[in-house]
Write a protein that holds these residues in place. Structure first.
Motif, PDB file in Angstrom:
ATOM      1  N   LEU A  75       0.840  -1.193   0.000  1.00  0.00           N
ATOM      2  CA  LEU A  75       0.000   0.000   0.000  1.00  0.00           C
ATOM      3  C   LEU A  75       0.873   1.240   0.000  1.00  0.00           C
ATOM      4  CD1 LEU A  75      -2.472  -1.132   2.815  1.00  0.00           C
ATOM      5  CD2 LEU A  75      -2.816  -1.333   0.349  1.00  0.00           C
ATOM      6  N   ALA A  76       0.254   2.367  -0.314  1.00  0.00           N
ATOM      7  CA  ALA A  76       0.973   3.640  -0.224  1.00  0.00           C
ATOM      8  C   ALA A  76       1.211   3.970   1.244  1.00  0.00           C
ATOM      9  CB  ALA A  76       0.161   4.753  -0.886  1.00  0.00           C
ATOM     10  N   PRO A  77       2.395   4.450   1.610  1.00  0.00           N
ATOM     11  CA  PRO A  77       2.609   4.849   3.006  1.00  0.00           C
ATOM     12  C   PRO A  77       1.739   6.045   3.359  1.00  0.00           C
ATOM     13  CG  PRO A  77       4.450   5.541   1.639  1.00  0.00           C
ATOM     14  CD  PRO A  77       3.585   4.682   0.775  1.00  0.00           C
ATOM     15  N   PHE A  78       1.404   6.179   4.633  1.00  0.00           N
ATOM     16  CA  PHE A  78       0.605   7.324   5.063  1.00  0.00           C
ATOM     17  C   PHE A  78       1.319   8.080   6.170  1.00  0.00           C
ATOM     18  CE2 PHE A  78      -0.775   4.053   8.065  1.00  0.00           C
ATOM     19  CZ  PHE A  78      -0.849   4.746   9.262  1.00  0.00           C
ATOM     20  N   HIS A  79       1.023   9.358   6.262  1.00  0.00           N
ATOM     21  CA  HIS A  79       1.527  10.188   7.350  1.00  0.00           C
ATOM     22  C   HIS A  79       0.317  10.804   8.042  1.00  0.00           C
ATOM     23  CE1 HIS A  79       5.495   9.425   5.910  1.00  0.00           C
ATOM     24  NE2 HIS A  79       5.191   9.894   4.729  1.00  0.00           N
ATOM     25  N   TYR A  80       0.116  10.364   9.282  1.00  0.00           N
ATOM     26  CA  TYR A  80      -1.061  10.731  10.067  1.00  0.00           C
ATOM     27  C   TYR A  80      -0.718  11.893  10.990  1.00  0.00           C
ATOM     28  CZ  TYR A  80      -4.426  10.334  13.932  1.00  0.00           C
ATOM     29  OH  TYR A  80      -5.345  10.604  14.911  1.00  0.00           O
ATOM     30  N   TYR A  81      -1.590  12.896  10.993  1.00  0.00           N
ATOM     31  CA  TYR A  81      -1.421  14.038  11.886  1.00  0.00           C
ATOM     32  C   TYR A  81      -2.690  14.184  12.729  1.00  0.00           C
ATOM     33  CZ  TYR A  81       2.203  15.129   8.461  1.00  0.00           C
ATOM     34  OH  TYR A  81       3.298  15.062   7.616  1.00  0.00           O
ATOM     35  N   GLY A  82      -2.561  13.953  14.031  1.00  0.00           N
ATOM     36  CA  GLY A  82      -3.659  14.220  14.942  1.00  0.00           C
ATOM     37  C   GLY A  82      -3.567  15.661  15.400  1.00  0.00           C
ATOM     38  N   VAL A  83      -4.527  16.476  14.983  1.00  0.00           N
ATOM     39  CA  VAL A  83      -4.487  17.902  15.297  1.00  0.00           C
ATOM     40  C   VAL A  83      -5.716  18.275  16.117  1.00  0.00           C
ATOM     41  CG1 VAL A  83      -3.181  18.412  13.216  1.00  0.00           C
ATOM     42  CG2 VAL A  83      -5.654  18.582  13.146  1.00  0.00           C
ATOM     43  N   THR A  84      -5.578  19.291  16.916  1.00  0.00           N
ATOM     44  CA  THR A  84      -6.659  19.711  17.797  1.00  0.00           C
ATOM     45  C   THR A  84      -7.815  20.302  16.999  1.00  0.00           C
ATOM     46  OG1 THR A  84      -4.966  20.282  19.408  1.00  0.00           O
ATOM     47  CG2 THR A  84      -7.207  21.024  19.864  1.00  0.00           C
ATOM     48  N   ASP A  85      -9.020  19.885  17.337  1.00  0.00           N
ATOM     49  CA  ASP A  85     -10.191  20.392  16.639  1.00  0.00           C
ATOM     50  C   ASP A  85     -10.554  21.791  17.140  1.00  0.00           C
ATOM     51  OD1 ASP A  85     -12.364  20.525  14.929  1.00  0.00           O
ATOM     52  OD2 ASP A  85     -13.052  18.502  15.405  1.00  0.00           O
ATOM     53  N   PHE A  86     -11.452  22.396  16.422  1.00  0.00           N
ATOM     54  CA  PHE A  86     -11.917  23.747  16.737  1.00  0.00           C
ATOM     55  C   PHE A  86     -12.592  23.774  18.116  1.00  0.00           C
ATOM     56  CE2 PHE A  86     -15.643  26.674  16.439  1.00  0.00           C
ATOM     57  CZ  PHE A  86     -14.937  27.864  16.455  1.00  0.00           C
ATOM     58  N   ALA A  87     -12.308  24.800  18.875  1.00  0.00           N
ATOM     59  CA  ALA A  87     -12.911  24.966  20.197  1.00  0.00           C
ATOM     60  C   ALA A  87     -13.668  26.283  20.255  1.00  0.00           C
ATOM     61  CB  ALA A  87     -11.839  24.931  21.281  1.00  0.00           C
ATOM     62  N   ARG A  88     -14.819  26.250  20.865  1.00  0.00           N
ATOM     63  CA  ARG A  88     -15.611  27.469  21.081  1.00  0.00           C
ATOM     64  C   ARG A  88     -15.917  27.554  22.566  1.00  0.00           C
ATOM     65  NH1 ARG A  88     -20.720  29.052  17.422  1.00  0.00           N
ATOM     66  NH2 ARG A  88     -19.048  30.084  16.248  1.00  0.00           N
ATOM     67  N   ASP A  89     -15.625  28.708  23.142  1.00  0.00           N
ATOM     68  CA  ASP A  89     -15.803  28.913  24.581  1.00  0.00           C
ATOM     69  C   ASP A  89     -15.064  27.829  25.372  1.00  0.00           C
ATOM     70  OD1 ASP A  89     -17.451  31.103  24.058  1.00  0.00           O
ATOM     71  OD2 ASP A  89     -19.238  29.828  23.928  1.00  0.00           O
ATOM     72  N   GLU A  90     -13.848  27.534  24.901  1.00  0.00           N
ATOM     73  CA  GLU A  90     -12.955  26.561  25.530  1.00  0.00           C
ATOM     74  C   GLU A  90     -13.503  25.141  25.510  1.00  0.00           C
ATOM     75  OE1 GLU A  90     -11.903  27.874  29.402  1.00  0.00           O
ATOM     76  OE2 GLU A  90     -10.840  29.658  28.683  1.00  0.00           O
TER      77      GLU A  90
END
Length: 614
Positions: free
Chosen positions: A398-413
């Protein structure tokens, strides 16, 4: 507590003079050869974590290597310099664009023609010392992870002569190179001719089959040959059922067709849950079986072509009204069920219990179910062949993958999740947050052909309206929403637009979770906080097929509330034990090494690392 100079003196003595010297081995000389955990990628990430500045001088750079180091470079608090070249035309315009997109990194290019640029050195400045890694590794995934390389790491104090030698060498390179700019890349691309390269990996799976000359007999690859032998062993033992577990993209449709060809049944039934899957299967089977079109029939909607040798049916049509009862139980001597993890549903069990073929074969990439139903038991625990995602990646199927876990949008913390109000999910600020992540982690040097998975139909449609008013790297986004309410013709037309490069992303909920093949997909964006490792693996698999011009898959996962959620690392690391300590260790090891499963990588941004339960 020793000072860094004291520690360095001891470590140098240990490494070069007397190995019996007692030292902490923080700065000791080390030969890095990519043997086991002693990998260049790990060494570079380690040095970045303890340095204030760096200079890389490397002849060759690939987009995938930049992706591997991207999170570490984004986290780096200081300034960096990368000096590279146009030597042999190895570095593509795309690689240069990826380098230019790195913040706080100055890039310079040696363009001289008299002498080749073949440097492979990595310099790191600490507060009271300098560390260098010099040897054979360029910035390419094999050189960082798997190739047999020799790279010597050593450290010196500021007054050491080797430090002056390194600085003089760097000064020469800086004086004879030019700064990397958009204009320079555009000019380079206008005349760029990629060098001829011999493929390092033999492609396997459906995509390799497609490259064969029309009319040529299709032969199984090594994986399929092994699987066919094992399936036949099950039949020879008198068993009448078996299930094959084969990761998405490894050629399970072709495998099933090859087995049908080997058995040569009088009548075969292929069952799937979508007509699109049937159409794709008919195309693959017709090429493998090399049979005339009149031998292929459908049992879909009003079509009842049961007199054909090879019948392809949707589960819905088989179980509607009394359709199933109108078919003699022994009408088919070979029955094949695709995506058999669905077989726990009543409709599938009805078909399996009613039909009496000589042999029943199930195919799936994800046999586990969340409702407790045991797929393996349905097939009498006969599993002749199994190749999971991790092994398929390690075998470079398979094609290699590069996974990035990034913080989702926050509203009022409050970070959003699937229970958030629609107004929050489609807030303009969230669209801006998504754009920023795509610009940071997504492809720069290659046009994006992406899928975005979100949690609701309304969210998909509203997000498309927001995204299409925004730009990525100065170019207006082109996205379309697809949902289960859209017709098959509409879906196919949109997919064709994506493959032609007329769209950047298809935004959907679950239409593409399984059964749809778009080999050119090079970016998957997860906007839903799934709690199912099965769904996660299915969505990841949409982009893992190999395709011409596709170097790697980028996965951007917007992490919401992951409290007590260990299903994502289960999918990534193949650990089904549910043992939190085991999974936590694998997460930590992967983050330290920067790579998993061959040439793939897993990365989490600072906020995600700090808020996760791992």
């Amino acid at each position: 507590m020793r000072t860094p100079p004291e520690q360095l003196r001891l470590d140098t003595s240990f490494g070069f003079l007397d190995k019996s010297v007692q030292s902490d081995q923080l700065f000791h000389p080390l030969l890095i050869d990519n043997d086991g955990a002693n990998q260049m990628l790990r060494a570079i990430r380690h040095e970045l974590s303890r340095s204030r500045s760096f200079i890389f001088s490397v002849a060759f750079v690939t987009t995938s290597a930049v992706a591997m180091l991207k999170q570490a470079l984004l986290d780096f608090p200081g300034q960096g310099t990368i000096i590279t070249s146009t030597y042999l035309g190895f570095n593509s315009p795309g690689a240069f664009r990826e380098l230019l997109n790195l913040p706080n990194v100055t890039v310079r290019v040696y363009t001289g023609t008299r002498a080749g640029f073949h440097a492979k050195g990595y310099l790191f400045e600490q507060d009271q010392s300098t560390t260098a890694i010099v040897g054979s590794s360029n910035l390419t995934p094999p050189a960082l992870l798997t190739n047999r390389e020799w790279n010597l790491r050593f450290s010196a104090l500021p007054d050491g002569d080797i430090v002056d030698q390194l600085r003089r060498a760097v000064d020469v390179q800086l004086q004879t190179s030019v700064p990397l700019t958009v204009g320079w890349i555009d000019a380079y691309q206008a005349t760029y001719v990629p060098p001829e390269r011999r493929s390092r990996v033999v492609e396997v799976g459906d995509d390799a089959i497609q490259a064969l000359v029309p009319g040529e007999r299709i032969v199984p690859n090594s994986m399929q040959t092994e699987a066919l032998v094992e399936i036949q062993k099950v039949r020879d033992a008198g068993e009448r059922r078996a299930v094959v577990v084969s990761a998405t993209g490894t050629g399970k449709t072709i495998l099933s067709a090859l087995d049908v060809r080997a058995v040569d049944p009088k009548r075969m039934l292929f069952v799937a849950h979508r007509e699109q899957i049937l159409d794709r299967a008919i195309e693959e089977f017709s090429r493998v079986l090399d049979a005339p079109a009149r031998e292929f029939g459908k049992f879909v909607g009003p079509r009842r072509e049961l007199d054909h040798k090879y019948v392809f049916a949707t589960i819905q049509s088989l179980t509607t009204a009394n359709n199933l009862l109108s078919i003699p139980p022994d009408h088919f001597d070979y029955v094949l069920i695709d995506e058999v993890h669905r077989a726990g549903a009543g409709s599938y069990r009805q078909v399996v219990n009613y039909l009496q073929p000589d042999f029943l074969l199930g195919m799936t990439a994800t046999p586990e179910r969340t409702d407790g139903f045991n797929v393996f038991e349905m097939f009498d625990f006969n599993v002749p062949y199994e190749i999971r995602l991790q092994k398929a990646l390690e075998e470079e199927m398979l094609a290699p993958f590069h996974y990035y876990g990034v913080t989702d949008f926050a509203r009022d913390e409050q970070i959003i999740d699937d229970t958030s109000q629609l107004a929050t999910l489609i807030a303009p600020e969230r669209a801006d947050h998504i754009i920023k992540a795509i610009e940071t982690y997504g492809h720069v040097g290659t046009a994006a052909r992406g899928l975005m998975f979100c949690s609701r139909t309304e969210e998909a449609r509203e997000l498309v309206a927001l995204l299409n008013r925004r730009s990525v790297h100065g170019r207006r986004l082109r996205t379309v929403a697809l949902t289960g309410q859209d017709s098959i013709n509409t879906r196919e037309a949109v997919v064709e637009r994506l493959e032609r490069g007329e769209l950047d992303y298809i935004v959907t909920v679950d239409v593409f979770n399984e059964g749809i093949d778009i080999p050119s997909v090079n970016q998957v964006v997860m906007l839903r906080q799934t709690k199912s490792s099965i769904i996660f693996t299915q969505q990841l698999g949409r982009g893992l097929r190999k395709a011409a011009g596709k170097d790697h898959l980028v996965v951007i996962d917007f992490i919401g509330n992951y409290t007590n959620n260990y299903l994502i690392p289960i999918a990534l690391f193949g650990d089904n034990s549910l043992n939190k300590d085991s999974i936590r260790k694998k997460i930590m090891d992967a983050q330290e090494a920067g790579a998993i499963s061959g040439l793939s990588s897993v990365n989490f941004d600072k906020v995600s690392r700090g808020s996760s339960p791992w």
